[in-house]
Design a protein around this motif. Structure first.
Motif, PDB file in Angstrom:
ATOM      1  N   UNK A 124     -12.653   7.617   4.444  1.00  0.00           N
ATOM      2  CA  UNK A 124     -13.412   8.340   3.426  1.00  0.00           C
ATOM      3  C   UNK A 124     -12.695   8.390   2.091  1.00  0.00           C
ATOM      4  N   UNK A 125     -11.356   8.365   2.101  1.00  0.00           N
ATOM      5  CA  UNK A 125     -10.606   8.594   0.871  1.00  0.00           C
ATOM      6  C   UNK A 125      -9.834   7.382   0.352  1.00  0.00           C
ATOM      7  N   UNK A 136      -7.392  10.246  22.400  1.00  0.00           N
ATOM      8  CA  UNK A 136      -7.547  11.604  21.909  1.00  0.00           C
ATOM      9  C   UNK A 136      -8.131  11.623  20.493  1.00  0.00           C
ATOM     10  N   UNK A 137      -8.742  12.748  20.095  1.00  0.00           N
ATOM     11  CA  UNK A 137      -9.464  12.784  18.807  1.00  0.00           C
ATOM     12  C   UNK A 137      -8.580  12.800  17.572  1.00  0.00           C
ATOM     13  N   UNK A 138      -7.297  13.159  17.681  1.00  0.00           N
ATOM     14  CA  UNK A 138      -6.468  13.268  16.467  1.00  0.00           C
ATOM     15  C   UNK A 138      -6.378  11.928  15.744  1.00  0.00           C
ATOM     16  N   UNK A 139      -6.143  10.848  16.481  1.00  0.00           N
ATOM     17  CA  UNK A 139      -6.080   9.528  15.841  1.00  0.00           C
ATOM     18  C   UNK A 139      -7.382   9.194  15.131  1.00  0.00           C
ATOM     19  N   UNK A 140      -8.509   9.430  15.782  1.00  0.00           N
ATOM     20  CA  UNK A 140      -9.795   9.040  15.231  1.00  0.00           C
ATOM     21  C   UNK A 140     -10.159   9.895  14.016  1.00  0.00           C
ATOM     22  N   UNK A 141      -9.756  11.162  14.013  1.00  0.00           N
ATOM     23  CA  UNK A 141     -10.005  11.989  12.835  1.00  0.00           C
ATOM     24  C   UNK A 141      -9.165  11.519  11.657  1.00  0.00           C
ATOM     25  N   UNK A 142      -7.909  11.154  11.918  1.00  0.00           N
ATOM     26  CA  UNK A 142      -7.088  10.594  10.848  1.00  0.00           C
ATOM     27  C   UNK A 142      -7.671   9.306  10.306  1.00  0.00           C
ATOM     28  N   UNK A 143      -8.133   8.434  11.211  1.00  0.00           N
ATOM     29  CA  UNK A 143      -8.744   7.171  10.790  1.00  0.00           C
ATOM     30  C   UNK A 143     -10.006   7.419   9.977  1.00  0.00           C
ATOM     31  N   UNK A 144     -10.852   8.338  10.434  1.00  0.00           N
ATOM     32  CA  UNK A 144     -12.083   8.635   9.705  1.00  0.00           C
ATOM     33  C   UNK A 144     -11.812   9.185   8.322  1.00  0.00           C
ATOM     34  N   UNK A 145     -10.811  10.065   8.196  1.00  0.00           N
ATOM     35  CA  UNK A 145     -10.458  10.598   6.887  1.00  0.00           C
ATOM     36  C   UNK A 145      -9.904   9.508   5.970  1.00  0.00           C
ATOM     37  N   UNK A 177      -0.146  11.573  -5.203  1.00  0.00           N
ATOM     38  CA  UNK A 177      -0.137  10.199  -4.700  1.00  0.00           C
ATOM     39  C   UNK A 177      -1.163   9.373  -5.467  1.00  0.00           C
ATOM     40  N   UNK A 178      -0.911   8.081  -5.534  1.00  0.00           N
ATOM     41  CA  UNK A 178      -1.836   7.142  -6.164  1.00  0.00           C
ATOM     42  C   UNK A 178      -2.592   6.387  -5.085  1.00  0.00           C
ATOM     43  N   UNK A 179      -3.813   5.999  -5.401  1.00  0.00           N
ATOM     44  CA  UNK A 179      -4.592   5.174  -4.491  1.00  0.00           C
ATOM     45  C   UNK A 179      -5.742   5.876  -3.810  1.00  0.00           C
ATOM     46  N   UNK A 180      -5.919   7.191  -4.065  1.00  0.00           N
ATOM     47  CA  UNK A 180      -7.032   7.914  -3.460  1.00  0.00           C
ATOM     48  C   UNK A 180      -8.322   7.592  -4.204  1.00  0.00           C
ATOM     49  N   UNK A 230       0.830  -1.193   0.000  1.00  0.00           N
ATOM     50  CA  UNK A 230       0.000   0.000   0.000  1.00  0.00           C
ATOM     51  C   UNK A 230       0.873   1.255   0.000  1.00  0.00           C
ATOM     52  N   UNK A 231       0.448   2.265  -0.720  1.00  0.00           N
ATOM     53  CA  UNK A 231       1.202   3.517  -0.809  1.00  0.00           C
ATOM     54  C   UNK A 231       1.175   4.261   0.522  1.00  0.00           C
ATOM     55  N   UNK A 232       2.362   4.607   1.028  1.00  0.00           N
ATOM     56  CA  UNK A 232       2.433   5.380   2.271  1.00  0.00           C
ATOM     57  C   UNK A 232       1.913   6.796   2.045  1.00  0.00           C
ATOM     58  N   UNK A 233       2.154   7.355   0.854  1.00  0.00           N
ATOM     59  CA  UNK A 233       1.648   8.690   0.545  1.00  0.00           C
ATOM     60  C   UNK A 233       0.133   8.740   0.543  1.00  0.00           C
ATOM     61  N   UNK A 234      -0.498   7.700  -0.039  1.00  0.00           N
ATOM     62  CA  UNK A 234      -1.960   7.649  -0.069  1.00  0.00           C
ATOM     63  C   UNK A 234      -2.538   7.559   1.330  1.00  0.00           C
ATOM     64  N   UNK A 235      -1.852   6.873   2.235  1.00  0.00           N
ATOM     65  CA  UNK A 235      -2.313   6.790   3.616  1.00  0.00           C
ATOM     66  C   UNK A 235      -2.100   8.101   4.362  1.00  0.00           C
ATOM     67  N   UNK A 236      -0.999   8.796   4.057  1.00  0.00           N
ATOM     68  CA  UNK A 236      -0.653  10.016   4.776  1.00  0.00           C
ATOM     69  C   UNK A 236      -1.529  11.192   4.384  1.00  0.00           C
ATOM     70  N   UNK A 237      -1.942  11.278   3.117  1.00  0.00           N
ATOM     71  CA  UNK A 237      -2.736  12.423   2.661  1.00  0.00           C
ATOM     72  C   UNK A 237      -4.033  12.580   3.457  1.00  0.00           C
ATOM     73  N   UNK A 238      -4.921  11.582   3.525  1.00  0.00           N
ATOM     74  CA  UNK A 238      -6.145  11.769   4.325  1.00  0.00           C
ATOM     75  C   UNK A 238      -5.851  11.891   5.821  1.00  0.00           C
ATOM     76  N   UNK A 239      -4.787  11.218   6.295  1.00  0.00           N
ATOM     77  CA  UNK A 239      -4.422  11.374   7.705  1.00  0.00           C
ATOM     78  C   UNK A 239      -4.073  12.818   8.012  1.00  0.00           C
TER      79      UNK A 239
END
Length: 279
Positions: free
Chosen positions: A215-216, A203-212, A128-131, A52-61
């Motif tokens: 979605x993407x 804390x909410x930061x992890x959950x917001x990253x996971x939710x994003x 990034x690819x994979x979005x 899996x692309x690390x960039x694709x994971x980092x963008x929504x995070x």
């Protein structure tokens, strides 16, 4: 209703002013450019142990991080600065002024957060690819973004109520940067020690990253998450708990802060600021 109307109008005016202020625009673009440069240098990197692309994971995070920072940091910074220059005192002196002030800050903060998201998202999808963004992702954003605002803005206002000096803002930033580091924004949380995973999930930061990410990203990406799923119910539950806690705590702390505001207090803060500049 009149307070809502005035607060909403105030928020729109403040947001428009930020779009004509070079310093505020730099505040939008600089962090966003930093994130885009990070995505660019990730290149063909993959999530450890997968293809899996690390960039694709980092963008929504990163988008989730920006939403969290918009609620936790921006409004806290507003409160600190407005206490020092007397804006908060003027709001307190007008009928329903504090309510209108807070509504205006929520509106302007929401506008700035949305602008920051678009600055990163639009060019990011070409880097990034994979979005993937489908109807399910849209539905996720429809409940995630409003809940994120309610879960973070009251907490940010509560934090800001404890500080009356902009130079103490670093005390807010450093813990948040630490949370970002352990919340799976730039590196998968599943690769971290269990005790760090437990702290991050409070804390909410992890959950917001996971939710994003949910979605993407395609469903297959969930295999690298904790529990091998997007955990939408848990995301909603944790953010809802933070929202309730913030809505209960923020009014009490803000009323206490407002009672302390006076002309002499504002004058004393200005005197301290001038003395520090002279030194």
């Amino acid at each position: 209703m009149e307070t809502l109307r005035v607060g909403f109008a105030r928020g729109l005016i403040e947001f428009r002013h930020t779009l004509t202020n070079a310093q505020d625009l730099w505040g939008y673009f600089f962090p966003s450019f930093g994130l885009l440069i990070t995505l660019f240098f990730m290149g063909d990197a993959t999530v450890p142990g997968t293809d899996f692309s690390l960039g694709a994971s980092t963008l929504p995070s990163s988008l989730g991080m920006l939403v969290a920072f918009g609620g936790l940091i921006t409004i806290a910074q507003y409160l600190i600065v407005d206490r020092e220059d007397g804006t908060l005192l003027r709001a307190k002196a007008t009928p329903h002024g504090m309510n209108g002030y807070l509504i205006g800050k929520v509106v302007s903060t929401g506008g700035m957060t949305l602008a920051s998201l678009l600055i990163v998202l639009v060019p990011g999808i070409f880097l990034v690819d994979g979005i993937e963004f489908d109807a399910g992702g849209i539905l996720t954003l429809l409940w995630l973004l409003p809940l994120a605002v309610v879960a973070t803005v009251p907490i940010g206002a509560s934090i800001g109520s404890f500080f009356d000096n902009p130079r103490s803002f670093g005390l807010i930033m450093l813990p948040l940067f630490g949370l970002v580091a352990i919340s799976g924004i730039f590196y998968p949380i599943a690769a971290m020690p269990g005790w760090l995973q437990a702290i991050a999930q409070i804390f909410p930061i992890y959950w917001l990253g996971l939710g994003m990410r949910s979605a993407f990203l395609p469903g297959g990406f969930a295999a690298v998450e904790l529990g091998d799923s997007w955990r939408h119910f848990e995301t909603f539950g944790v953010l809802a708990v933070w929202a309730v806690a913030g809505l209960l705590l923020a009014p009490v702390l803000l009323r206490r802060m407002a009672r302390r505001e006076s002309g002499s207090a504002v004058a004393a803060r200005r005197e301290r600021a001038l003395n520090s500049m002279v030194r």
